[in-house]
Design an enzyme around this catalytic site. Structure first.
Site, PDB file in Angstrom:
ATOM      1  N   LEU A 100      30.639  -8.031  26.321  1.00 26.00           N
ATOM      2  CA  LEU A 100      31.168  -8.297  27.663  1.00 26.00           C
ATOM      3  C   LEU A 100      30.998  -9.780  27.946  1.00 26.00           C
ATOM      4  O   LEU A 100      30.064 -10.414  27.435  1.00 26.00           O
ATOM      5  CB  LEU A 100      30.396  -7.500  28.721  1.00 26.00           C
ATOM      6  CG  LEU A 100      30.567  -5.976  28.720  1.00 26.00           C
ATOM      7  CD1 LEU A 100      29.726  -5.342  29.817  1.00 26.00           C
ATOM      8  CD2 LEU A 100      32.033  -5.591  28.883  1.00 26.00           C
ATOM      9  N   ASP A 101      31.884 -10.332  28.787  1.00 29.91           N
ATOM     10  CA  ASP A 101      31.770 -11.736  29.184  1.00 29.91           C
ATOM     11  C   ASP A 101      30.510 -11.950  30.015  1.00 29.91           C
ATOM     12  O   ASP A 101      29.980 -11.009  30.616  1.00 29.91           O
ATOM     13  CB  ASP A 101      32.983 -12.148  30.029  1.00 29.91           C
ATOM     14  CG  ASP A 101      34.284 -12.037  29.254  1.00 29.91           C
ATOM     15  OD1 ASP A 101      34.240 -12.116  28.016  1.00 29.91           O
ATOM     16  OD2 ASP A 101      35.333 -11.870  29.902  1.00 29.91           O
ATOM     17  N   ILE A 102      30.125 -13.197  30.131  1.00 30.19           N
ATOM     18  CA  ILE A 102      28.903 -13.543  30.891  1.00 30.19           C
ATOM     19  C   ILE A 102      29.003 -13.068  32.349  1.00 30.19           C
ATOM     20  O   ILE A 102      28.008 -12.667  32.953  1.00 30.19           O
ATOM     21  CB  ILE A 102      28.619 -15.064  30.779  1.00 30.19           C
ATOM     22  CG1 ILE A 102      27.253 -15.403  31.353  1.00 30.19           C
ATOM     23  CG2 ILE A 102      29.710 -15.905  31.421  1.00 30.19           C
ATOM     24  CD1 ILE A 102      26.749 -16.782  30.973  1.00 30.19           C
ATOM     25  N   HIS A 183      38.602 -11.463  26.114  1.00 29.29           N
ATOM     26  CA  HIS A 183      38.933 -11.508  27.554  1.00 29.29           C
ATOM     27  C   HIS A 183      40.123 -10.596  27.886  1.00 29.29           C
ATOM     28  O   HIS A 183      40.960 -10.941  28.727  1.00 29.29           O
ATOM     29  CB  HIS A 183      39.311 -12.934  27.986  1.00 29.29           C
ATOM     30  CG  HIS A 183      38.187 -13.917  27.932  1.00 29.29           C
ATOM     31  ND1 HIS A 183      36.866 -13.588  28.115  1.00 29.29           N
ATOM     32  CD2 HIS A 183      38.192 -15.269  27.749  1.00 29.29           C
ATOM     33  CE1 HIS A 183      36.112 -14.673  28.020  1.00 29.29           C
ATOM     34  NE2 HIS A 183      36.883 -15.701  27.784  1.00 29.29           N
ATOM     35  N   LYS A 186      40.945  -9.499  31.675  1.00 33.29           N
ATOM     36  CA  LYS A 186      41.313 -10.668  32.499  1.00 33.29           C
ATOM     37  C   LYS A 186      42.705 -11.171  32.109  1.00 33.29           C
ATOM     38  O   LYS A 186      43.521 -11.517  32.970  1.00 33.29           O
ATOM     39  CB  LYS A 186      40.285 -11.786  32.325  1.00 33.29           C
ATOM     40  CG  LYS A 186      38.929 -11.442  32.925  1.00 33.29           C
ATOM     41  CD  LYS A 186      37.912 -12.505  32.599  1.00 33.29           C
ATOM     42  CE  LYS A 186      36.538 -12.102  33.094  1.00 33.29           C
ATOM     43  NZ  LYS A 186      35.466 -12.864  32.465  1.00 33.29           N
TER      44      LYS A 186
END
Ligand code: URA
Length: 230
Positions: A100-102, A183, A186
């Site tokens: 997962l992204d930050i 990503h 998004k």
């Protein structure tokens, strides 16, 4: 398996410290000191380090409730990593099954079972991931159809696999996808002229983030959860 690899996999020692332990005769195989790192162990061999019998750990499977600000990587110089939230022996062989992204929160699976990890992450296995998404703007009317048909993301040559959208309120939706491009969520909403402001993963396959798991906490998966990934 080679003796040095076995010791590295069953302890917290680095390869360099394993070498040192061997050189200092701290390792016994079937009761005899052994210095040869390349010795091939038979399944019945017993290995001791400093008088303690070593036995293989794992395979291990955990779910973690990822907080904001943590990075899904093994090491990072600038940010804390999700692996730092674990308190487990021999963490160096644990890997994240689907990053997962930050700035994304929610369900992260962590394991030392490489094949199981592959079944979670490989697009060929069609393992669904569900995200709770908060958007900056109203969603276009035909978003469901576009997401179902597949979207051409920037810098990609193939359409995304069919994705399912559930509208919850004006700017909140639930999106289910079965792949994990960089990503991806998004970029999918960016392709629909929108912007993700909050992203939270709720589910991977049949494994749902446990409501009882506070942010930053983790627990072992149940046998049924492990077996659900096929
Ligand atoms: N898609 C994203 O864009 N980010 C994530 O963290 C996960 C899926």
């Amino acid at each position: 398996m080679r003796l040095d690899k076995y010791i590295a996999q069953t302890t917290d020692l680095s390869r360099a410290l394993v070498k040192l332990a061997l050189r200092n005769k701290r390792v016994l195989v079937n009761g005899e000191p052994v210095k040869d790192a390349s010795l091939h162990l038979a399944p019945s061999d017993s290995v001791q380090l400093d008088g303690e019998r070593l036995s293989p750990v794992g395979p291990r499977y955990f779910m973690l409730h990822k907080p904001l600000g943590y990075i899904c990587a093994t090491v990072d110089n600038d940010h804390p990593t999700v692996l730092e939230l674990l308190d487990e022996p021999n963490q160096k062989i644990l890997h994240i099954a689907g990053r997962l992204d930050i700035d994304t929160t929610g369900l992260v699976l962590i394991t030392d079972d490489g094949q199981w990890n592959h079944r979670v992450t490989s697009p060929r296995h069609d393992c669904e991931k569900t995200y709770y998404v908060t958007l900056a703007n109203d969603l276009v009317a035909d978003a469901e159809a576009k997401l179902q048909a597949g979207i051409l993301l920037k810098n990609e040559t193939q359409l995304t696999k069919p994705a399912t959208l559930e509208r919850l309120c004006r700017n909140e939706v639930r999106l289910t996808i079965s792949e994990g491009k960089y990503h991806q969520v998004k970029r999918m909403f960016a392709a629909l002229g929108n912007r993700v402001v909050e992203l939270h993963r709720e589910r991977i396959g049949a494994i749902t983030l446990d409501d009882a798991l506070a942010v930053g906490h983790y627990r072992p998966l149940t046998e049924a959860e492990i077996q659900s990934i096929q």
